[in-house]
Design an enzyme around this catalytic site. Structure first.
Site, PDB file in Angstrom:
ATOM      1  N   ASN A   9      42.860 -25.804 -49.044  1.00 62.70           N
ATOM      2  CA  ASN A   9      42.824 -24.383 -48.689  1.00 62.70           C
ATOM      3  C   ASN A   9      43.047 -23.591 -49.968  1.00 62.70           C
ATOM      4  O   ASN A   9      44.157 -23.543 -50.479  1.00 62.70           O
ATOM      5  CB  ASN A   9      43.929 -24.104 -47.658  1.00 62.70           C
ATOM      6  CG  ASN A   9      44.089 -22.626 -47.379  1.00 62.70           C
ATOM      7  OD1 ASN A   9      43.249 -21.807 -47.759  1.00 62.70           O
ATOM      8  ND2 ASN A   9      45.183 -22.257 -46.720  1.00 62.70           N
ATOM      9  N   LYS A  11      42.917 -20.500 -50.359  1.00 65.01           N
ATOM     10  CA  LYS A  11      43.530 -19.184 -50.073  1.00 65.01           C
ATOM     11  C   LYS A  11      42.772 -18.066 -50.811  1.00 65.01           C
ATOM     12  O   LYS A  11      41.578 -18.172 -51.018  1.00 65.01           O
ATOM     13  CB  LYS A  11      45.015 -19.195 -50.436  1.00 65.01           C
ATOM     14  CG  LYS A  11      45.754 -20.395 -49.829  1.00 65.01           C
ATOM     15  CD  LYS A  11      47.227 -20.199 -49.819  1.00 65.01           C
ATOM     16  CE  LYS A  11      47.901 -21.499 -49.398  1.00 65.01           C
ATOM     17  NZ  LYS A  11      49.275 -21.295 -48.976  1.00 65.01           N
ATOM     18  N   HIS A  96      46.245 -20.231 -39.446  1.00 67.42           N
ATOM     19  CA  HIS A  96      47.096 -20.513 -40.610  1.00 67.42           C
ATOM     20  C   HIS A  96      48.325 -19.602 -40.571  1.00 67.42           C
ATOM     21  O   HIS A  96      48.238 -18.447 -40.134  1.00 67.42           O
ATOM     22  CB  HIS A  96      46.307 -20.302 -41.909  1.00 67.42           C
ATOM     23  CG  HIS A  96      47.050 -20.811 -43.111  1.00 67.42           C
ATOM     24  ND1 HIS A  96      48.016 -20.075 -43.738  1.00 67.42           N
ATOM     25  CD2 HIS A  96      46.991 -21.992 -43.755  1.00 67.42           C
ATOM     26  CE1 HIS A  96      48.518 -20.791 -44.742  1.00 67.42           C
ATOM     27  NE2 HIS A  96      47.910 -21.952 -44.777  1.00 67.42           N
ATOM     28  N   GLU A  98      49.827 -17.937 -42.742  1.00 65.41           N
ATOM     29  CA  GLU A  98      49.722 -16.642 -43.425  1.00 65.41           C
ATOM     30  C   GLU A  98      48.969 -15.625 -42.556  1.00 65.41           C
ATOM     31  O   GLU A  98      49.260 -14.430 -42.591  1.00 65.41           O
ATOM     32  CB  GLU A  98      49.050 -16.838 -44.800  1.00 65.41           C
ATOM     33  CG  GLU A  98      50.014 -17.513 -45.769  1.00 65.41           C
ATOM     34  CD  GLU A  98      49.375 -18.439 -46.774  1.00 65.41           C
ATOM     35  OE1 GLU A  98      48.155 -18.355 -47.012  1.00 65.41           O
ATOM     36  OE2 GLU A  98      50.112 -19.286 -47.321  1.00 65.41           O
ATOM     37  N   GLU A 168      51.898 -27.563 -39.983  1.00 60.39           N
ATOM     38  CA  GLU A 168      52.328 -26.932 -41.225  1.00 60.39           C
ATOM     39  C   GLU A 168      53.622 -26.151 -40.989  1.00 60.39           C
ATOM     40  O   GLU A 168      53.575 -24.966 -40.600  1.00 60.39           O
ATOM     41  CB  GLU A 168      51.243 -25.972 -41.720  1.00 60.39           C
ATOM     42  CG  GLU A 168      49.927 -26.644 -42.029  1.00 60.39           C
ATOM     43  CD  GLU A 168      49.163 -25.887 -43.115  1.00 60.39           C
ATOM     44  OE1 GLU A 168      48.864 -26.507 -44.130  1.00 60.39           O
ATOM     45  OE2 GLU A 168      48.932 -24.686 -42.956  1.00 60.39           O
ATOM     46  N   GLY A 174      53.831 -23.540 -49.565  1.00 60.45           N
ATOM     47  CA  GLY A 174      53.887 -22.815 -50.833  1.00 60.45           C
ATOM     48  C   GLY A 174      55.291 -22.683 -51.395  1.00 60.45           C
ATOM     49  O   GLY A 174      55.522 -21.895 -52.314  1.00 60.45           O
ATOM     50  N   SER A 214      53.288 -28.025 -49.094  1.00 65.43           N
ATOM     51  CA  SER A 214      53.674 -28.533 -50.414  1.00 65.43           C
ATOM     52  C   SER A 214      53.336 -30.009 -50.620  1.00 65.43           C
ATOM     53  O   SER A 214      54.109 -30.744 -51.247  1.00 65.43           O
ATOM     54  CB  SER A 214      55.161 -28.255 -50.671  1.00 65.43           C
ATOM     55  OG  SER A 214      55.416 -26.859 -50.642  1.00 65.43           O
TER      56      SER A 214
HETATM   57  C1  PEP Z   1      48.451 -24.266 -46.921  1.00 64.89           C
HETATM   58  O1  PEP Z   1      48.087 -23.227 -47.435  1.00 64.89           O
HETATM   59  O2  PEP Z   1      47.955 -24.614 -45.835  1.00 64.89           O
HETATM   60  C2  PEP Z   1      49.462 -25.087 -47.588  1.00 64.89           C
HETATM   61  C3  PEP Z   1      49.924 -26.151 -46.990  1.00 64.89           C
HETATM   62  O3  PEP Z   1      49.864 -24.656 -48.837  1.00 64.89           O
HETATM   63  P1  PEP Z   1      50.779 -25.502 -49.886  1.00 64.89           P
HETATM   64  O4  PEP Z   1      50.163 -26.874 -49.986  1.00 64.89           O
HETATM   65  O5  PEP Z   1      50.680 -24.737 -51.151  1.00 64.89           O
HETATM   66  O6  PEP Z   1      52.152 -25.564 -49.320  1.00 64.89           O
END
Ligand code: PEP
Length: 254
Positions: A9, A11, A96, A98, A168, A174, A214
């Protein structure tokens, strides 16, 4: 046996030049693994067509990060599902964290997008996950149940095969703070049980559940070794081929 699925992703990052360069690096690096692992990248909308061209016949597929559920028309600033299939998207990431927590998307809105995407022939990566305070209050499973029931309302037995679930935990996205393999496995097993109860044992057995939060080369092997973890949705570490490809390799090794 579930085929691992690793998706990046990107973003709201990249320039046209860097998106093309990153796609080239992923396409090249993923080549030895695409026979055993499904790989997708999710650039911003404006770079989808350019990235698709670079991916070519590499076997790496294209994911959009969002979509609108309505037919093409007077919805200024939105992107229709037809437009995504038109530029070669195979997947759309929906729900997601966000979009839930920054853009205010509800389970109801996410569900309208999920159903529309499935109708239009796109695979859906449905993201679910709890906030830190929800985990600390012992509400993780209740939150997952609510997001699954909401996001998948009226998704039929015939359609669920095109859905991948991404667990997630919001506190791990992040932040550099990853769920432990045990925490991930426990949530994934819960999600699989939910699929069994809502659908049937066959659906529960074949549906892929990615972990996201992460994920990086240093923790990918341990996370992906968990029996109910079927791949990863990767943010930060997907922005460089040098960190994304080893995660694909870790998935191939499971
Ligand atoms: C994501 O954006 O779905 C995500 C898991 O980000 P990160 O790997 O940076 O935590």
């Amino acid at each position: 046996m579930r085929r691992p699925f690793v998706a990046g992703n990107w973003k709201m990052t990249q320039t046209l030049a860097s998106a093309v360069e990153l796609a080239l690096g992923v396409a090249e690096g993923a080549r030895p693994f695409v026979g055993t692992v499904d790989v997708a990248v999710g650039p911003p909308f404006v770079y989808l067509a350019a990235v698709k061209q670079v991916l070519g016949d590499s076997g790496v597929t294209l994911a959009a990060q969002n979509a609108y559920f309505e037919e093409p028309g007077a919805f200024t600033g939105e992107t229709a599902l037809e437009m995504l299939t038109d530029v070669g998207c195979r997947w759309v990431i929906l729900g997601h964290s966000e979009r839930r927590h920054v853009l205010g998307e509800t389970d109801e809105l996410i569900n309208r997008k999920v159903r529309a995407a499935l109708t239009k022939g796109l695979g859906v990566i449905l993201c679910v996950g709890e906030l830190l305070e929800e985990r600390e209050a012992g509400q993780t499973e209740a939150v997952l149940d609510r997001q699954m029931a909401g996001g998948l309302a009226d998704v039929s037995d015939g359609q669920i095969g095109e859905v991948v679930v991404a667990y997630e935990p919001v506190w791990a996205i992040g932040t550099g703070q990853t769920a432990s393999p045990e925490q991930a496995e426990s949530a994934h097993a819960h999600l699989r049980n939910w699929l069994q109860a809502r659908y049937n044992p066959q659906v529960a057995e074949v549906t892929r559940i990615q972990y996201g939060g992460s994920v990086k080369p240093a923790n990918a092997v341990e996370l992906l070794a968990q029996p109910n973890v079927d791949g990863a949705l990767v943010g930060g570490a997907s922005l460089k081929a040098e960190t994304f490809v080893p995660i694909i390799e870790a998935a191939a090794g499971q």
